[in-house]
Motif scaffolding. Structure first.
Motif, PDB file in Angstrom:
ATOM      1  N   UNK A 137     -30.819 -12.055  46.338  1.00 42.83           N
ATOM      2  CA  UNK A 137     -31.676 -11.073  46.077  1.00 42.83           C
ATOM      3  C   UNK A 137     -30.486 -10.501  45.132  1.00 42.83           C
ATOM      4  N   UNK A 138     -30.675  -9.898  44.477  1.00 46.94           N
ATOM      5  CA  UNK A 138     -29.282  -8.761  44.051  1.00 46.94           C
ATOM      6  C   UNK A 138     -28.448  -7.608  44.561  1.00 46.94           C
ATOM      7  N   UNK A 139     -29.527  -7.117  45.881  1.00 43.45           N
ATOM      8  CA  UNK A 139     -28.415  -6.134  46.366  1.00 43.45           C
ATOM      9  C   UNK A 139     -28.017  -7.112  48.033  1.00 43.45           C
ATOM     10  N   UNK A 140     -28.807  -8.277  48.368  1.00 44.75           N
ATOM     11  CA  UNK A 140     -27.511  -9.342  49.617  1.00 44.75           C
ATOM     12  C   UNK A 140     -26.322 -10.138  48.366  1.00 44.75           C
ATOM     13  N   UNK A 141     -26.471  -9.969  47.519  1.00 40.89           N
ATOM     14  CA  UNK A 141     -25.241 -10.463  46.757  1.00 40.89           C
ATOM     15  C   UNK A 141     -24.261  -8.950  46.521  1.00 40.89           C
ATOM     16  N   UNK A 142     -24.698  -8.032  46.153  1.00 40.22           N
ATOM     17  CA  UNK A 142     -24.158  -6.835  45.915  1.00 40.22           C
ATOM     18  C   UNK A 142     -23.907  -6.913  47.667  1.00 40.22           C
ATOM     19  N   UNK A 143     -24.262  -6.537  48.121  1.00 36.52           N
ATOM     20  CA  UNK A 143     -23.583  -6.400  49.396  1.00 36.52           C
ATOM     21  C   UNK A 143     -22.664  -7.157  50.162  1.00 36.52           C
ATOM     22  N   UNK A 144     -23.018  -7.988  49.804  1.00 41.46           N
ATOM     23  CA  UNK A 144     -22.668  -9.006  50.601  1.00 41.46           C
ATOM     24  C   UNK A 144     -21.002  -9.432  49.637  1.00 41.46           C
ATOM     25  N   UNK A 145     -21.087 -10.185  48.716  1.00 42.71           N
ATOM     26  CA  UNK A 145     -19.748  -9.827  48.293  1.00 42.71           C
ATOM     27  C   UNK A 145     -18.921  -8.312  48.231  1.00 42.71           C
ATOM     28  N   UNK A 146     -19.568  -8.015  48.516  1.00 47.74           N
ATOM     29  CA  UNK A 146     -18.692  -6.266  48.603  1.00 47.74           C
ATOM     30  C   UNK A 146     -17.986  -6.086  49.893  1.00 47.74           C
ATOM     31  N   UNK A 147     -18.153  -6.348  51.057  1.00 44.78           N
ATOM     32  CA  UNK A 147     -18.202  -6.733  51.824  1.00 44.78           C
ATOM     33  C   UNK A 147     -17.038  -7.736  52.702  1.00 44.78           C
ATOM     34  N   UNK A 148     -17.273  -9.033  52.079  1.00 39.62           N
ATOM     35  CA  UNK A 148     -16.637 -10.039  51.963  1.00 39.62           C
ATOM     36  C   UNK A 148     -15.194  -9.690  51.056  1.00 39.62           C
ATOM     37  N   UNK A 149     -15.897  -8.890  49.610  1.00 38.51           N
ATOM     38  CA  UNK A 149     -13.970  -8.310  48.995  1.00 38.51           C
ATOM     39  C   UNK A 149     -13.544  -7.510  49.967  1.00 38.51           C
ATOM     40  N   UNK A 150     -14.043  -6.408  50.509  1.00 38.38           N
ATOM     41  CA  UNK A 150     -12.870  -5.578  51.577  1.00 38.38           C
ATOM     42  C   UNK A 150     -12.191  -6.487  52.888  1.00 38.38           C
ATOM     43  N   UNK A 205     -11.441  -9.476  52.511  1.00 38.73           N
ATOM     44  CA  UNK A 205     -10.107 -10.451  51.604  1.00 38.73           C
ATOM     45  C   UNK A 205      -9.096  -9.334  51.017  1.00 38.73           C
ATOM     46  N   UNK A 206      -9.660  -7.650  51.014  1.00 38.74           N
ATOM     47  CA  UNK A 206      -8.298  -7.212  50.272  1.00 38.74           C
ATOM     48  C   UNK A 206      -7.763  -6.827  51.743  1.00 38.74           C
ATOM     49  N   UNK A 207      -8.300  -6.414  52.927  1.00 39.83           N
ATOM     50  CA  UNK A 207      -7.873  -5.903  53.964  1.00 39.83           C
ATOM     51  C   UNK A 207      -6.661  -7.694  54.396  1.00 39.83           C
ATOM     52  N   UNK A 208      -7.002  -8.960  53.800  1.00 36.72           N
ATOM     53  CA  UNK A 208      -5.900  -9.333  54.159  1.00 36.72           C
ATOM     54  C   UNK A 208      -5.015  -9.318  53.000  1.00 36.72           C
ATOM     55  N   UNK A 209      -5.021  -8.382  51.904  1.00 35.15           N
ATOM     56  CA  UNK A 209      -3.924  -8.529  50.877  1.00 35.15           C
ATOM     57  C   UNK A 209      -3.242  -7.598  52.066  1.00 35.15           C
ATOM     58  N   UNK A 210      -3.583  -6.570  51.743  1.00 31.76           N
ATOM     59  CA  UNK A 210      -3.204  -5.188  52.542  1.00 31.76           C
ATOM     60  C   UNK A 210      -2.088  -5.574  53.520  1.00 31.76           C
ATOM     61  N   UNK A 211      -2.477  -6.542  54.566  1.00 26.48           N
ATOM     62  CA  UNK A 211      -1.364  -7.282  56.016  1.00 26.48           C
ATOM     63  C   UNK A 211       0.160  -7.713  54.952  1.00 26.48           C
ATOM     64  N   UNK A 212      -0.804  -8.520  54.344  1.00 26.08           N
ATOM     65  CA  UNK A 212       0.303  -9.649  53.286  1.00 26.08           C
ATOM     66  C   UNK A 212       0.913  -8.451  52.464  1.00 26.08           C
TER      67      UNK A 212
END
Length: 445
Positions: free
Chosen positions: A27-40, A42-49
């Motif tokens: 489902x498009x909504x599931x992909x959108x929200x899931x990937x955005x949460x995953x991106x958050x 990933x970005x949090x790890x990037x901020x820590x690094x």
């Protein structure tokens, strides 16, 4: 990947993901929200690094900045696409908020001007005529702020164009703004020129009148008056351009290295202090001359406009729908009526030096330099005669090399042009100069 998407993080380059498309049966909504949460995450790890940037190699620092820019671009475009959907569905209508306010509540991290641009483009997406503009942003070819400026301009001229002409204007400005050859300042020049050519003179005049009503100057001192300050609101584009020309002129430039070496005085002024000095130089020059003694010519504002528009009277029927605005040297539009007024007030002086009615050598009969002498000095000295100084003759003082109070004559052979700052400098240090057929040579050491 299995036929059903299990919510795993999709790793890979953005181009690869876009080429492969969405996971099957997801489902498009599931992909959108899931990937955005995953991106958050990933970005949090990037901020820590990123907190340990001191351990990064030079190439990693550079690559990291580029990666952040690409990620930010994807986020900006995703936000715009969602905002367009909000506008098209009218999700904000039942909330009691306008579109911009509705978006601000849900995007609190954005500054108000950014949200207004976002709302402008989202609302523009509801009209097919603006599709090229919105698509250019969604495709990554144009920043939102630039697209918003184009939308404001095309909406402003819309009433004076046919639908086909309006469509052409949108497409022309979009094509220009997405051309990598043009920078922001180049795009703004094109926008300003389209507005000048397409907006009826009556519209320019109405805007000029409304702007003039906003003119204001009031005191806004701080700390109980110990810090004296005034706030100026311009009521005329020509006035603004004239002041801007002063604070960006050579009068406000820092001392050159040659000048500092020649005078032995390092440049210690802040940019704001230099602009203040430039503004006060021009202001005091306008009020300091004795009666009948013009100290310098007026500052000149260079404008361009169609001769027919300049000659035309606003009250004539041909003026109502005809373009009528000029452009300052920097590109800002100035209403035709303002330019007509400037044309009445402007002084054009033919450079006829030493005419039969002008005495250039005054001896000690007069203390102040005459207009004829000033023209001669401008031709001879060109500007401030202190080595390395770039202030033009228009804003220079005529200095008595041998002070008038000490018996110095008010003749060309005893005058040297110096800018106000260096006029103070030579008086403070009592510097002398030699004036001969080679010009002015200061003895500063």
């Amino acid at each position: 990947m299995s036929e059903l998407w299990g919510g795993e993080v999709v790793r890979g380059r953005a181009a690869e993901v876009l080429r492969e498309g969405l996971p099957a049966a997801a489902p498009v909504g599931e992909v959108l929200l899931g990937t955005l949460r995953s991106a958050q995450r990933e970005l949090a790890l990037g901020v820590l690094a990123g907190m340990q940037v001191g351990e990064l190699a030079d190439a990693d620092v550079e690559a990291g900045l580029e990666a952040v820019g690409r990620a930010q671009g994807l986020v900006v475009r995703a936000r715009l696409r969602l905002a367009c959907e909000v506008a098209q569905r009218g999700l904000h209508v039942g909330s009691g908020f306008g579109l911009a306010d509705w978006l601000q509540v849900r995007c609190p991290e954005l500054e108000a001007p950014v949200v207004r641009d976002l709302a402008r483009l989202a609302d523009a997406s509801r009209q097919g005529v603006h599709a090229p503009l919105v698509d250019a942003v969604l495709d990554g070819g144009m920043p939102i702020a630039r697209a918003a400026r184009i939308h404001r301009a095309t909406e402003r001229i819309r009433g004076g164009l046919t639908p086909a002409q309006h469509q052409d204007a949108v497409e022309l400005l979009t094509e220009t703004a997405t051309d990598g050859v043009f920078q922001d300042k180049d795009v703004q020049r094109v926008i300003d020129e389209v507005v000048r050519r397409c907006l009826p003179e009556r519209e320019h005049e109405d805007r000029a009148r409304a702007q003039r009503e906003l003119r204001d100057l009031h005191e806004s001192s701080l700390a109980g008056g110990s810090v004296r300050r005034m706030v100026l609101t311009f009521g005329d584009d020509a006035d603004y351009e004239a002041v801007r020309a002063i604070i960006t002129s050579p009068l406000a430039a820092p001392a050159s290295l040659e000048e500092q070496q020649a005078t032995g005085q390092p440049e210690m002024r802040t940019p704001g202090q230099r602009r203040y000095d430039a503004f006060m130089t021009v202001l005091t020059r306008g009020v300091a001359g004795s009666q009948g003694q013009p100290v310098t010519p007026k500052a000149k504002l260079i404008v361009t406009m169609d001769l027919e528009a300049l000659r035309r009277q606003v009250g004539t029927s041909s003026a109502d729908g005809a373009p009528g605005a000029g452009a300052a040297l920097e590109g800002a539009s100035i209403a035709a009526s303002v330019i007509r007024r400037l044309a009445c007030e402007a002084e054009i002086i033919p450079m006829v030096l030493g005419g039969p009615s002008e005495i250039v050598d005054q001896g000690r009969a007069r203390r102040l330099v005459t207009p004829g002498q000033r023209l001669q000095l401008a031709v001879r000295d060109r500007g401030c005669t202190i080595p390395g100084c770039t202030v033009p003759a228009t804003w220079c003082d005529a200095h008595h090399v041998v002070h008038w109070a000490r018996g110095g004559r008010s003749d060309l052979s005893n005058y040297a042009l110096v800018c106000p700052r260096h006029h103070t400098f030579v008086h403070e240090h009592d510097h002398s100069a030699t004036i001969d057929e080679l010009g002015v040579r200061w003895h500063l050491r």
